[in-house]
Design a protein around this motif. Structure first.
Motif, PDB file in Angstrom:
ATOM      1  N   ARG A 139       0.814  -1.229   0.000  1.00  0.00           N
ATOM      2  CA  ARG A 139       0.000   0.000   0.000  1.00  0.00           C
ATOM      3  C   ARG A 139       0.839   1.267   0.000  1.00  0.00           C
ATOM      4  NH1 ARG A 139      -3.276  -0.677   5.094  1.00  0.00           N
ATOM      5  NH2 ARG A 139      -2.857   1.540   5.135  1.00  0.00           N
ATOM      6  N   GLU A 140       2.134   1.132   0.194  1.00  0.00           N
ATOM      7  CA  GLU A 140       3.033   2.285   0.287  1.00  0.00           C
ATOM      8  C   GLU A 140       2.545   3.250   1.359  1.00  0.00           C
ATOM      9  OE1 GLU A 140       3.212   3.761  -3.706  1.00  0.00           O
ATOM     10  OE2 GLU A 140       4.785   2.373  -4.229  1.00  0.00           O
ATOM     11  N   ALA A 141       2.431   2.703   2.566  1.00  0.00           N
ATOM     12  CA  ALA A 141       1.974   3.485   3.708  1.00  0.00           C
ATOM     13  C   ALA A 141       2.817   3.103   4.920  1.00  0.00           C
ATOM     14  CB  ALA A 141       0.502   3.228   3.983  1.00  0.00           C
ATOM     15  N   ALA A 142       2.857   3.995   5.913  1.00  0.00           N
ATOM     16  CA  ALA A 142       3.622   3.742   7.138  1.00  0.00           C
ATOM     17  C   ALA A 142       2.866   4.325   8.316  1.00  0.00           C
ATOM     18  CB  ALA A 142       5.013   4.366   7.031  1.00  0.00           C
ATOM     19  N   ARG A 143       3.123   3.736   9.490  1.00  0.00           N
ATOM     20  CA  ARG A 143       2.430   4.180  10.702  1.00  0.00           C
ATOM     21  C   ARG A 143       3.328   3.946  11.901  1.00  0.00           C
ATOM     22  NH1 ARG A 143      -2.516   0.608  11.627  1.00  0.00           N
ATOM     23  NH2 ARG A 143      -3.133   1.618   9.715  1.00  0.00           N
ATOM     24  N   THR A 144       3.221   4.811  12.899  1.00  0.00           N
ATOM     25  CA  THR A 144       3.874   4.598  14.185  1.00  0.00           C
ATOM     26  C   THR A 144       3.008   5.212  15.272  1.00  0.00           C
ATOM     27  OG1 THR A 144       5.897   4.842  15.489  1.00  0.00           O
ATOM     28  CG2 THR A 144       5.307   6.692  14.086  1.00  0.00           C
ATOM     29  N   ASP A 145       3.110   4.663  16.475  1.00  0.00           N
ATOM     30  CA  ASP A 145       2.414   5.243  17.617  1.00  0.00           C
ATOM     31  C   ASP A 145       3.420   5.876  18.581  1.00  0.00           C
ATOM     32  OD1 ASP A 145       3.624   2.964  18.550  1.00  0.00           O
ATOM     33  OD2 ASP A 145       1.854   2.149  19.544  1.00  0.00           O
ATOM     34  N   ARG A 146       4.658   5.942  18.174  1.00  0.00           N
ATOM     35  CA  ARG A 146       5.737   6.463  19.026  1.00  0.00           C
ATOM     36  C   ARG A 146       6.064   7.911  18.665  1.00  0.00           C
ATOM     37  NH1 ARG A 146       8.126   1.258  19.971  1.00  0.00           N
ATOM     38  NH2 ARG A 146       6.294   0.003  20.397  1.00  0.00           N
ATOM     39  N   GLU A 147       6.975   8.459  19.439  1.00  0.00           N
ATOM     40  CA  GLU A 147       7.467   9.808  19.177  1.00  0.00           C
ATOM     41  C   GLU A 147       8.175   9.816  17.827  1.00  0.00           C
ATOM     42  OE1 GLU A 147      10.456  12.372  21.647  1.00  0.00           O
ATOM     43  OE2 GLU A 147       8.774  11.718  22.926  1.00  0.00           O
ATOM     44  N   VAL A 148       7.974  10.882  17.064  1.00  0.00           N
ATOM     45  CA  VAL A 148       8.530  10.942  15.717  1.00  0.00           C
ATOM     46  C   VAL A 148       9.117  12.328  15.474  1.00  0.00           C
ATOM     47  CG1 VAL A 148       6.329  11.557  14.641  1.00  0.00           C
ATOM     48  CG2 VAL A 148       8.044  10.415  13.288  1.00  0.00           C
ATOM     49  N   SER A 149      10.205  12.358  14.719  1.00  0.00           N
ATOM     50  CA  SER A 149      10.868  13.608  14.341  1.00  0.00           C
ATOM     51  C   SER A 149      10.938  13.635  12.818  1.00  0.00           C
ATOM     52  CB  SER A 149      12.273  13.644  14.942  1.00  0.00           C
ATOM     53  OG  SER A 149      13.038  14.656  14.343  1.00  0.00           O
ATOM     54  N   ILE A 150      10.459  14.729  12.225  1.00  0.00           N
ATOM     55  CA  ILE A 150      10.414  14.844  10.770  1.00  0.00           C
ATOM     56  C   ILE A 150      11.183  16.086  10.350  1.00  0.00           C
ATOM     57  CG2 ILE A 150       8.910  15.112   8.760  1.00  0.00           C
ATOM     58  CD1 ILE A 150       6.677  13.852  10.516  1.00  0.00           C
ATOM     59  N   VAL A 151      12.086  15.905   9.397  1.00  0.00           N
ATOM     60  CA  VAL A 151      12.833  17.031   8.826  1.00  0.00           C
ATOM     61  C   VAL A 151      12.590  17.000   7.328  1.00  0.00           C
ATOM     62  CG1 VAL A 151      15.111  18.050   8.466  1.00  0.00           C
ATOM     63  CG2 VAL A 151      14.581  16.902  10.639  1.00  0.00           C
ATOM     64  N   ASN A 152      12.069  18.090   6.803  1.00  0.00           N
ATOM     65  CA  ASN A 152      11.805  18.221   5.366  1.00  0.00           C
ATOM     66  C   ASN A 152      12.472  19.506   4.907  1.00  0.00           C
ATOM     67  OD1 ASN A 152      10.824  17.735   2.822  1.00  0.00           O
ATOM     68  ND2 ASN A 152       8.774  18.464   3.255  1.00  0.00           N
ATOM     69  N   GLY A 153      13.675  19.360   4.359  1.00  0.00           N
ATOM     70  CA  GLY A 153      14.447  20.548   4.002  1.00  0.00           C
ATOM     71  C   GLY A 153      14.760  21.326   5.270  1.00  0.00           C
ATOM     72  N   PRO A 154      14.453  22.637   5.314  1.00  0.00           N
ATOM     73  CA  PRO A 154      14.725  23.430   6.515  1.00  0.00           C
ATOM     74  C   PRO A 154      13.598  23.353   7.554  1.00  0.00           C
ATOM     75  CG  PRO A 154      13.992  24.854   4.745  1.00  0.00           C
ATOM     76  CD  PRO A 154      14.094  23.470   4.167  1.00  0.00           C
ATOM     77  N   SER A 155      12.497  22.708   7.262  1.00  0.00           N
ATOM     78  CA  SER A 155      11.354  22.619   8.182  1.00  0.00           C
ATOM     79  C   SER A 155      11.461  21.375   9.059  1.00  0.00           C
ATOM     80  CB  SER A 155      10.043  22.555   7.397  1.00  0.00           C
ATOM     81  OG  SER A 155       9.904  23.694   6.583  1.00  0.00           O
ATOM     82  N   THR A 156      11.002  21.498  10.326  1.00  0.00           N
ATOM     83  CA  THR A 156      11.024  20.369  11.255  1.00  0.00           C
ATOM     84  C   THR A 156       9.669  20.227  11.946  1.00  0.00           C
ATOM     85  OG1 THR A 156      11.825  21.727  13.082  1.00  0.00           O
ATOM     86  CG2 THR A 156      13.488  20.628  11.739  1.00  0.00           C
ATOM     87  N   LEU A 157       9.326  18.996  12.266  1.00  0.00           N
ATOM     88  CA  LEU A 157       8.110  18.668  13.013  1.00  0.00           C
ATOM     89  C   LEU A 157       8.442  17.562  13.997  1.00  0.00           C
ATOM     90  CD1 LEU A 157       5.250  18.323  10.347  1.00  0.00           C
ATOM     91  CD2 LEU A 157       5.323  19.945  12.215  1.00  0.00           C
ATOM     92  N   THR A 158       7.832  17.612  15.169  1.00  0.00           N
ATOM     93  CA  THR A 158       7.910  16.498  16.103  1.00  0.00           C
ATOM     94  C   THR A 158       6.500  16.228  16.605  1.00  0.00           C
ATOM     95  OG1 THR A 158       8.344  17.948  17.990  1.00  0.00           O
ATOM     96  CG2 THR A 158      10.265  17.006  16.866  1.00  0.00           C
ATOM     97  N   GLY A 159       6.257  15.006  17.035  1.00  0.00           N
ATOM     98  CA  GLY A 159       4.950  14.646  17.555  1.00  0.00           C
ATOM     99  C   GLY A 159       4.949  13.201  17.995  1.00  0.00           C
ATOM    100  N   THR A 160       3.782  12.766  18.434  1.00  0.00           N
ATOM    101  CA  THR A 160       3.615  11.376  18.844  1.00  0.00           C
ATOM    102  C   THR A 160       2.559  10.749  17.950  1.00  0.00           C
ATOM    103  OG1 THR A 160       4.178  11.940  21.112  1.00  0.00           O
ATOM    104  CG2 THR A 160       3.041   9.850  20.759  1.00  0.00           C
ATOM    105  N   GLY A 161       2.922   9.661  17.302  1.00  0.00           N
ATOM    106  CA  GLY A 161       2.018   8.991  16.386  1.00  0.00           C
ATOM    107  C   GLY A 161       2.039   9.634  15.016  1.00  0.00           C
ATOM    108  N   MET A 162       2.112   8.810  13.977  1.00  0.00           N
ATOM    109  CA  MET A 162       2.162   9.320  12.611  1.00  0.00           C
ATOM    110  C   MET A 162       1.565   8.305  11.662  1.00  0.00           C
ATOM    111  SD  MET A 162       5.368   9.609  10.059  1.00  0.00           S
ATOM    112  CE  MET A 162       5.193   7.865   9.780  1.00  0.00           C
TER     113      MET A 162
END
Length: 186
Positions: A139-162
């Motif tokens: 399905r080309e999909a991903a999931r987590t219920d844990r803490e996650v850190s996302i970096v997209n170029g100069p932008s950053t996001l953190t959260g729990t669950g993705m």
């Protein structure tokens, strides 16, 4: 004594019934290994490729060590690397360990998980880090219920669950979301 005779006879009949039941019934024979989770194959430096009906590689999974279990047709991987190339981007998932389920439809990556999407020219590199990620390979999909850190170029996001769905392009963070977005001037 005459009033005890029926009670004694009933006890003897009951005891004989129990004795007959246990001697006639054969004990259940369990096939060796039937309910056990024992490995039937162990391999070092493995590469597994999934092909489409035309013989083109859909994705590759490599690992420094693979252990296969026949009871549930799963594979435990040490230092797994999931690699997929499509016209839009190259996608890589690495971790310390992983488990691929039967029919290779799901892969569970554990400990120091890193997903990297290298897009076509002119777009930003996307990096997602977490401690656990479930990847639905078909399905080309991903999931987590844990803490996650996302970096997209100069932008950053953190959260729990993705949750991420490639088909829709939607990436959703579930809770405790924080981030900074940098818009590039044209």
């Amino acid at each position: 004594f005459n009033h005890l005779l029926p009670v004694v006879l009933m006890l003897m009949i009951g005891a004989m019934t129990l004795w007959l039941r246990f001697t006639i019934e054969a004990p259940a024979i369990v096939a060796p290994g039937k309910n056990r989770h024992d490995a039937d194959a162990i391999a070092e430096k493995v590469i597994i490729s999934r092909m489409d009906e035309r013989g083109n590689a859909q994705y590759h999974v490599s690992a420094s060590r693979m252990v296969h279990f026949p009871d549930n047709d799963s594979m435990e991987l040490t230092s797994p690397r999931f690699y997929r190339i499509d016209p839009e981007a190259e996608l890589t998932v690495t971790a310390d360990r992983g488990i691929i389920n039967q029919e290779s439809k799901e892969a569970r990556f554990h400990d120091n998980v890193e997903l990297v999407r290298r897009p076509e020219k002119g777009k930003d590199l996307l990096t997602i880090k977490t401690q656990y990620m479930l990847v639905f390979m078909d399905r080309e999909a991903a999931r987590t219920d844990r803490e996650v850190s996302i970096v997209n170029g100069p932008s950053t996001l953190t959260g729990t669950g993705m949750e991420y769905e490639k088909k829709t392009g939607r990436l959703t963070l579930m809770s405790a979301v924080r981030g900074s977005f940098h818009v590039q001037k044209k």
